[in-house]
Design an enzyme around this catalytic site. Sequence first.
Site, PDB file in Angstrom:
ATOM      1  N   GLU A   1       0.818  -1.211   0.000  1.00  0.00           N
ATOM      2  CA  GLU A   1       0.000   0.000   0.000  1.00  0.00           C
ATOM      3  C   GLU A   1       0.859   1.271   0.000  1.00  0.00           C
ATOM      4  OE1 GLU A   1      -3.371   0.253  -0.050  1.00  0.00           O
ATOM      5  OE2 GLU A   1      -3.246   2.445   0.002  1.00  0.00           O
ATOM      6  N   ASP A   2       1.866   1.288   0.849  1.00  0.00           N
ATOM      7  CA  ASP A   2       2.553   2.554   1.126  1.00  0.00           C
ATOM      8  C   ASP A   2       3.930   2.702   0.492  1.00  0.00           C
ATOM      9  OD1 ASP A   2       0.368   3.162   2.625  1.00  0.00           O
ATOM     10  OD2 ASP A   2       1.285   2.658   4.551  1.00  0.00           O
TER      11      ASP A   2
END
Length: 735
Positions: free
Chosen positions: A76-77
Amino acid sequence: MMRQYELVERVRRYNANTDEALLDRAYVYAMRAHGTQKRASGDPYFSHPLEVAAILTDLKLDDATIVAALLHDTIEDTDTTRDEIDGIFGPQIGALVEGLTKIKKLDLVSKQAKQAENLRKLLLAIADDVRVLLVKLADRLHNMRTLKWVPEEKRNRVAQETLDIYAPLAGRMGMHDMREELEDLSFRQLSPEAYESIRSRLQTLKESNGELVAAIERELSEAVAQKGVSAMVKGREKRPYSIWRKMEQKSVAFEQLSDIYGFRILVDTVEECYAALGVVHTKWPLVPGRFKDYISTPKQNDYRSIHTTVVGPGRQRVELQIRTRMMHEVAEYGIAAHAIYKDMGAPTEDVLARDSSAYAWLRRTIELLAEGSSPEEFLEHTKLELFHDQVFCFTPKGRLIILPRRATPIDFAYAVHTGVGDRAVGAKVNGKVSPLVSELQNGDEVEVITAEGQTPPAAWESIVVTGKARAAIRRATRAAVRAQYAGLGKKIVERAVARAGKAFSEEKLTGAVGRLARSSLEDVYAAVGRGEIRPDDVVKALHPEWTGPRPEEKAALKGEGWFELEQGQSLKFKIPGIESNPDPETAIPIRGINRGLPVRFAPNGGAVPGDRIVGILTPGEGITIYPIQSPALQDFEEEPERWLDVRWDVDENDAQRFPVQIVVVATNEPGSLAQIAQVIGERGGNIDNLRMSSRSADFTQMVIDIGVYDLRHLNGIVADLRAREVVSSVERVNG
Ligand code: MN
């Protein structure tokens, strides 16, 4: 921040076969991937996945889970991809991390429909591998522990979601420690004043009771030791949220020690559990109604323990849990504990799945999804089941039927078999004929009385608590309503054709259903009955040369023997299948319901949104709304045709107050009344009326009429009142 070797050491303490190289690789990989990213607290971002992994080592979980925890935010990051993780850590860990990525963005406190859809996605992601849920819960726990760093406007939302979804899920998976901490952290954020008032009362209590807890511990262990059982006895203060819940739900006087402290007796074997129980019950009188044996009938989430309450040392009520140490592990760690007693080499998903009825619950829920109920129905079902505890009932032949608390004989009938539920007309509970709407208790033996050709009344839908019963009743009701509409529609069509001076032939109409964009004759009739197709259009489909009714015929159509339900006729309630189509152009003809039918509340019974309700039809008078717990409903048990399934239809954007009555007993001291009024006011309740109903030297009893928005609002006020020192009890009238 925890060092690499420290993490490995924590895992090695419970898992000698841990793959250290794998853990090392994951540690380094995640740290590099997050690089210079920072958390809101200013800490390096990597400290977060590391803490999440540490929480999971407390649960003694396997390498794949710990590695997934370290990597859970990378896709995700950071620039990391699923392929990359698969390549380095294998596809199993890749799947875990992807599962976590998928559920990260789900918003579980949004509008009803969206929330349901998201919860569905969450459960589907978990269904693949329950370890996704374990990492997610640890992730949420760490985020809740560090909530003060989250922007203020987001905090309540995160806390509410935790309280509504994640904490009950943890409980459902048997992870009580996790659940309690999640609840407490959420409660503290959502109701800081209530949290504080409970904490300060706990403090006062602790100071006045001094050594009492230690004394009780000592006396209990000596008594058990005299009988040759070696046991560990431990007193434990309950958490503010669980005390708060008790205050919301029951009339609990805060002063009772048994509501604040629980004592545990841990022994080695099941035999010793019962031996210890014998000692306790011989030495001290037991408090009736508090004994539960979850060893012989474990809870659905695998919880096993004996519960009892005795009037113990110092004449204090003492709440006791007696269990083996192994049961204790399961009670604390739930589904995660199943790994502990297995070969620590490889606690695979299989181990987690096969041995756990908690996981079976998850499976059942997923199956329900597959049956394709609408997201709203699904949410309703899941939420109810998440929050309810369960009752154990038996068929006359001794088959165990486990139901959620507040289940009725109707739920029981549907749990036995859908056919039994559909044909149920009555029930015998423990040999006595009992209302079908009554609440089943633990240990009840239930015999369902059936009759052929029955259709379940639609009102049952709002009485039952199990999703299975609700879905079946909805299906049966839909079929019955449809048959009614079709019958009505057929008459309307016949009459319209006759009025047009044409010949009616079902055969010809069957040939014309395509022209009406329907697939069967039955569909056409039902659509006419529902008002979706105009009867004139059916005549035209049959006789294309016909040009429509003459004006004098149109005038004669008014007052045809059925009534049109008008828009706004009952603003507060929705009667499924009836009011769902409020457009006057297509108003629905319904027999038996009169124009402008008044709807009102039962006397003294004041229902508020959140209460489950039922409408009782009184011909010529209207519909009276009762909360489902109202004893008055028993009078109508014999007349199922008068029961209407009604729902709240409250506009969230236009909050309105509803009257309820509570009875408060308070100590006579200066300012106590002012305090009570202040608490109600601060919570946004509106006092409509207040009168003293009795007064003794020490206490005053008062009856207060309050306007509240809904049940949650009311329960909040009641619990807040119960938390005050001047208040000795609060009861809802007809609650
Ligand atoms: Mn995270």
